[in-house]
Design a protein around this motif. Structure first.
Motif: not given
Length: 293
Positions: A30-37
């Motif tokens: 459920e980890i989003t691209g925004v969090e990875l950024a």
């Protein structure tokens, strides 16, 4: 030049690998691209801060507006890019992000006070046609309703990257690389942190390891890209940088079975030709031919 080619190839390989890891993580959790950024920026900020503290480097920017602009637009670009990877695929996201060079040239008169060559508009038409072939799934008007939102995010990453690179060109005239990187990662950490408040999911197990690898190789890729252009001219360097498209296609097809349609192949070639033309590769080759017969 061989050293520059090597550094740029490794940088683009690492950037392409980074998108692979982002896709794996966002697809399985459920980890989003925004969090990875955000985590990418945070890792970079920690690394560059340690460097600044160890070597007692000055951190006050000269003409700070361009340093801040670089940080702000780069943050938007990376967030849009990671969201593109999350909702679209590795191939199309990298292709659409690589269009940033054309937007840099379009912004040159506004930000860098440089004249735009008439040939830019020819390459702009070519690259917009390439974008159309990649983003629009069919030929009918109704095809517009089938546009993937990830492709839109990817295109926005290219546009905002154009603003970011244009700001970087001005910031670099008065500031050291470590100053620009410190503020870039710092601004990205703050904005990314704000956007992930309330939605942050702590990566665990293999996903934590993949996240750390993604963040570190992205940082190394940024450093290699910066130093690579010290040893190679901008024109051939731009063509070498286009290798990320090739890496992305290889990874996308082999790892994720991303569709490689005729429209994507033609669009890819149009984007690569436009990137080479905008960066003066054809003029460079013409001069080389005139000099050496």
């Amino acid at each position: 030049m061989s050293k520059g080619i090597f550094l740029l190839l490794i940088a683009e390989l690492f950037f392409a690998l980074g998108t692979v890891l982002v896709k794996i993580i966002t697809a399985d959790t459920e980890i989003t691209g925004v969090e990875l950024a955000f985590l990418r920026f945070l890792t970079g900020f920690i690394i560059i801060s340690v460097y600044v503290l160890l070597y007692k480097k000055p951190v006050k920017p000269v003409k700070p507006v361009y340093v801040y602009m670089r940080g702000f637009f780069n943050t938007l670009s990376v967030i849009f890019f990671f969201m593109g990877v999350q909702y679209s695929n590795v191939i199309k996201t990298n292709l659409l992000n690589m269009t940033y060079t054309v937007f840099v040239m379009m912004l040159a008169p506004l930000i860098n006070r440089e004249k735009t060559k008439n040939s830019l508009f020819i390459y702009l038409i070519i690259i917009m046609t390439g974008i159309y072939l990649i983003v629009i799934p069919g030929h009918s008007v109704s095809a517009f309703s089938g546009i993937n939102k990830g492709d839109i995010f990817a295109l926005l990453s290219g546009i905002t990257a154009g603003f970011g690179i244009s700001s970087l060109r001005e910031a670099r005239k008065s500031n050291s690389i470590h100053v620009i990187l410190l503020y870039m990662f710092g601004i990205g950490t703050v904005i990314g942190g704000i956007l992930t408040i309330g939605n942050f999911i702590v990566p665990t197990g293999i996903n934590l390891l993949l996240t750390l690898i993604m963040a570190v190789i992205s940082f190394i890729g940024q450093v290699f890209l910066t130093f690579g252009y010290k040893y190679i001219d901008a024109a051939p360097g731009s063509l070498v940088s286009s290798s990320r498209i090739v890496f992305a296609i290889i990874f996308g097809v082999t790892i994720f079975s991303d569709p490689l349609t005729l429209r994507i192949i033609i669009g890819s070639l149009m984007i690569i030709i436009s990137l080479a033309g905008v960066n003066g590769f054809f003029r460079y080759m013409k001069k080389k031919k005139e000099l050496f017969g």
